[in-house]
Structure formats: structure tokens, C-alpha cells
Design a protein around this motif. Sequence first.
Motif, PDB file in Angstrom:
ATOM      1  N   GLY A  44       1.549   6.864   8.320  1.00 15.46           N
ATOM      2  CA  GLY A  44       2.436   5.905   7.657  1.00 15.46           C
ATOM      3  C   GLY A  44       1.720   4.681   7.152  1.00 15.46           C
ATOM      4  O   GLY A  44       2.376   3.701   6.767  1.00 15.46           O
ATOM      5  N   SER A  71       0.298   1.974   4.997  1.00 15.21           N
ATOM      6  CA  SER A  71       0.569   1.537   3.627  1.00 15.21           C
ATOM      7  C   SER A  71      -0.179   0.255   3.284  1.00 15.21           C
ATOM      8  O   SER A  71      -0.069  -0.239   2.175  1.00 15.21           O
ATOM      9  CB  SER A  71       2.070   1.321   3.417  1.00 15.21           C
ATOM     10  N   SER A 128      -3.304  -2.525  -5.641  1.00 10.97           N
ATOM     11  CA  SER A 128      -2.127  -1.660  -5.514  1.00 10.97           C
ATOM     12  C   SER A 128      -2.543  -0.270  -5.975  1.00 10.97           C
ATOM     13  O   SER A 128      -2.843  -0.062  -7.156  1.00 10.97           O
ATOM     14  CB  SER A 128      -0.972  -2.193  -6.371  1.00 10.97           C
ATOM     15  N   CYS A 168       2.917   2.410  -7.093  1.00 12.92           N
ATOM     16  CA  CYS A 168       1.902   2.338  -6.039  1.00 12.92           C
ATOM     17  C   CYS A 168       2.556   2.362  -4.666  1.00 12.92           C
ATOM     18  O   CYS A 168       3.609   1.745  -4.440  1.00 12.92           O
ATOM     19  CB  CYS A 168       1.065   1.075  -6.199  1.00 12.92           C
ATOM     20  N   ASP A 169       1.928   3.065  -3.732  1.00  8.44           N
ATOM     21  CA  ASP A 169       2.456   3.158  -2.371  1.00  8.44           C
ATOM     22  C   ASP A 169       1.420   2.740  -1.336  1.00  8.44           C
ATOM     23  O   ASP A 169       1.564   3.036  -0.158  1.00  8.44           O
ATOM     24  CB  ASP A 169       2.940   4.581  -2.082  1.00  8.44           C
ATOM     25  N   MET A 170       0.336   2.071  -1.782  1.00  2.96           N
ATOM     26  CA  MET A 170      -0.713   1.665  -0.870  1.00  2.96           C
ATOM     27  C   MET A 170      -1.291   0.329  -1.315  1.00  2.96           C
ATOM     28  O   MET A 170      -1.550   0.126  -2.502  1.00  2.96           O
ATOM     29  CB  MET A 170      -1.825   2.732  -0.850  1.00  2.96           C
ATOM     30  N   LYS A 171      -1.456  -0.585  -0.361  1.00  2.00           N
ATOM     31  CA  LYS A 171      -2.052  -1.883  -0.641  1.00  2.00           C
ATOM     32  C   LYS A 171      -3.376  -1.988   0.108  1.00  2.00           C
ATOM     33  O   LYS A 171      -3.452  -1.696   1.303  1.00  2.00           O
ATOM     34  CB  LYS A 171      -1.130  -3.018  -0.182  1.00  2.00           C
ATOM     35  N   HIS A 224      -2.633   4.357  -5.019  1.00  2.88           N
ATOM     36  CA  HIS A 224      -1.823   5.543  -4.762  1.00  2.88           C
ATOM     37  C   HIS A 224      -2.489   6.384  -3.687  1.00  2.88           C
ATOM     38  O   HIS A 224      -3.667   6.740  -3.810  1.00  2.88           O
ATOM     39  CB  HIS A 224      -1.653   6.366  -6.042  1.00  2.88           C
ATOM     40  N   ARG A 225      -1.726   6.704  -2.648  1.00  2.00           N
ATOM     41  CA  ARG A 225      -2.269   7.444  -1.505  1.00  2.00           C
ATOM     42  C   ARG A 225      -2.846   8.797  -1.930  1.00  2.00           C
ATOM     43  O   ARG A 225      -3.897   9.213  -1.439  1.00  2.00           O
ATOM     44  CB  ARG A 225      -1.161   7.682  -0.459  1.00  2.00           C
ATOM     45  N   PHE A 248      -5.879   7.603   6.507  1.00  2.00           N
ATOM     46  CA  PHE A 248      -4.509   8.124   6.413  1.00  2.00           C
ATOM     47  C   PHE A 248      -4.262   9.204   7.457  1.00  2.00           C
ATOM     48  O   PHE A 248      -3.128   9.381   7.929  1.00  2.00           O
ATOM     49  CB  PHE A 248      -4.259   8.674   5.013  1.00  2.00           C
TER      50      PHE A 248
END
Length: 518
Positions: free
Chosen positions: A159, A161, A137, A120-123, A139-140, A154
Amino acid sequence: MAEIRPTRVEQDQTKIRSVPIAVTPEGFWCCPSPAVFQKTLKTQSPLNKPKPSSPNPNTSAQKREVSVSDERRTVPAPSRMVDSDAQQCSVAAERAVPKPKTEKTLPKKVAIEFGEPGTCDMKVVLTGKQGFCVKLSLHRDVLTEKSSFFAEKFYEDCGLSFLRVDDCEDVEMFVETVGLMYCREMKQRLMKQTVSRILRILKVAEFLGFSLCIQSCLEYLEAVPWVGKEEEKVVSTVLRLQREGTGVNPVLKRVSFDASNGPKDTLSHILELVLKSNEERGRREMKSIVLKLLRENNRFPCPAGSDDICNNDMIYRSCRSCLDSLLSLFNQAAELGFADTPSDNREPVVKHIALEADNLLWLLEILSDKQAADEFALMWANQQELAALHGKLPIVFRYHVSCISGRLYVGIGRGELLPLKNTRRLLLQTWLQPLINDYNWLQHGCRSFDWKLVEEGIGRTILTLPLEEQQNILLSWVGSFLKSGDGCPNLQRAFEVWWRRTFIKPYVEGQGNAMPNS
């Protein structure tokens, strides 16, 4: 944090699986609710446990270890989980270590991870109105593809996150809707839902700009039956979406006609079918239900610019058709020798007379409910030819027609229709004597005939006329009543009112005029 073990990530790509976190009693996965938190808290830390007066140091240390362990314990998911081809995610409940002599503290946080752990790259943090928050958690790439809300965020901040959504009205449905972004077979997921939950999901999907979910929810709502008050909720939600430009016509077609195919012609066709039916039970049931539904329509005013679906012209066309048929049948039954023909030849005519009289009574009820029966009274009062033929037919042929006269008198007596004075006079002149002639038979041979109401209606109708005309009609009634007794309508109440108006009131008025001179 306890977790459902994921499958391997292939070539560092997020592998999306269409399986839930946990299954609710309704057959869907969801974020744990406050009730689950409370149940978990009661299980993990009883509130009213007595505190020992002199705790052992070793025991205190052991308790501290248990508290730390509890802090990492996972909220138990429902026991019914989905098959191994599953979307992988993690759920955890976090709560503070309880302090001595403090009030009960609920677990405040839930963490949910979608896809493969570590990818996961997004909270996203949801702060719910119920007093807890959920950390997602995500995913962009999934959010950008499925949600215009996230795509816009986005776009504004490449950037980004971390995102926080405060005062989320429906945290549970927010989590479920986000989870649908990871499903390949959304229709199958939604099929397990109730209409109320679909509407909740639809509201969140609208907020997120999740067009695929919106379309799937609308397809579900178009296909599933609506029960009770669900229809109002569905229509109000769908109309709101329509104002925002979403295509919802398939759902609304269940409750509305196209402009080119209105309900007027349909109602006219229904009336025609009922009036021409020869099946007694079916005709009786349909007359009852149509009358009930039309009464419901009358309780609501017609929208501005729209016509009444049951207009008076349409009903009066049916009335004239029934009257023409009734007059033709009376002429046929009044022919010389008809009463002596075999019963097989007479019976269809007699039944048809009863049918047309019943049809006219039904149409009169519809017009009375619409407060539009004055013209019917005039139409019936002008049927002198029909009234003349009435005396030539055996009573068993004709008595149904007298019920129409009785219903009109009842309506005038109740104020349901207000025909002009000349119409009221003509109605009594034309149809009162035929009704008196049939009265004894109606009392004993017609179950639907309420003689008390009819007597009161006749009397009140007479008393609406000028006093001299009241006298002429009531003196004629006295002669009939003295001959027939119980076989004649009892109009004594009307007679008493006429008597007081004629003989007592002028005397009282005379006394009143004489008093100032004394």
C-alpha cells in the motif's frame, strides 16, 4: 500552479509520452537547478528594495496579494520546448512569503508530475544536498516495471504511496533518470548528452536498478568518442559495474586486449615495420613517437605477474639482426673497386649503412631508457671485424657507425649504463681510434653529432679504468691531438684529472703520512 496541459487519459490508463519537461542548453530535460532558483528569486523579489517609512494600508494589502500570487508562480522552464507529442508534466516552485528584515530565502521546493495530471498514484520526495527538495508525482506500474529499487519497496509494502529519499547527491540526474522510465526512445534522448552527464545518469540508474537505462548508457559509452580525461572516468565507472556483475565487456574492449591476443606480438611487429622502413620522414616520426610512448611505459611499474610488453630479448634480437646486416654491408663496401663503381650502384649500399646505423642508435636509446644497455655495450665492443673493415671504407660510407660509439661513451659518462671494466676497456680499444679518425667529418658533416657531449663522455669513460690504463689511452690521445688539433676530440679535462691523480695526489698522501712523525 502553472502547467503544461496534458492530453486526455484514455480508459483511465496512464498514457506515457516520450517528451521532456524542459530542454537544457545541452539538449535534455531536467529538474530546475539551484541557479534557476536564485535567478527566479532575484526576478520575483529584489533584495535591496527600500522599505517605505509609512506604508499606505491599501498598498500593503496589494503587496500581500502579490506575495500570495508569487507563491503559486511556476519556475519558468527554458524557452526551447519539444514538439506537441510530449510527455506531460507540471513544474512548480514554492517559497515562503518573505518576512521583513530577514535574510534572503531561496525557493525550497519543486513539484514535478509525470504522465497525465490526476493519474499519479505515487509520491516520491527527494531531499537534495543543495538545500531544496523535489516532489515527484509518479505511477506505481511504471516504477515497478522499470526499477528494481521501487519494485522491492512496493513488494515490502503493497500500500505504499509515499516514499522519501534523503540526502540525494544528484537531484537533477535523479529526476532525469526517472523521466527516462517514461521514454519510448531512450537512445535518442541519450544521444544529446555529454559523456559526463551520461556517467551521472548511469550512477543513478545503478542505484535505482534501472537495467534498461544502464544498458542504454553502456551502449552510448561504447559508441561515443572519449576526449581527454573522460577515458579514466568511463573506465573507473564501468569497472565498478563489472564487479557488480553487469555486462560491460564491449566498453572495456576499447582499452584492453583479450587474454589470447596480447600486445607483445603487436609491439614486435611495430618495431619490425619501423626498422625496415626506407621512407625517411615516416621512419623518423615513428621512431620519435614510439620512443616517447615507451618512455611513458617505463615510468609505470609492471603489474605483478605480468610481463614487460617491450622485453629485452625482443630488442636484442633486433640489434643482432641490424648488426649482421651492417657487417654484410661493410663487407660489400670494402670489396676492391667498390668505391670506383658508378654512384647509382654505390648509393643504395651507403644509404642502407646509414639506415642500419640509425636503427642501432634507436634501439640503444630504447635500451638506455630501460636501463638495459650493458649487453649492447658488450655486443658493440666485440665487433672487431666491423671495426677492422671501418678503416677500409671511405669516411662518407662509415661515419654513421662512429655515432654509435659516441652514444655509448655518452651513456657511460652519464651513468645510463654500467658495463663491466673489461667491457669498458674493450670498447675504448676497439672503437676510440675509429671515432677519432671520423671526428673532423662528424663535427662538420653530421648535424645530430653533439661533439661536446661526446668529448665529455669519452673522458669520463677513460677515467673509470685503472690509472695505468688511463695513462696508456691518454698518452696515445696526446699524440693524435698534437697532430690533428681540432680534428681530434679534446680530452683535456680527463687529462688534467689523470695528471692530478698521477703526480699530485701521491705527493699529498705522502705529506699526510709524514706529518705524524714531525
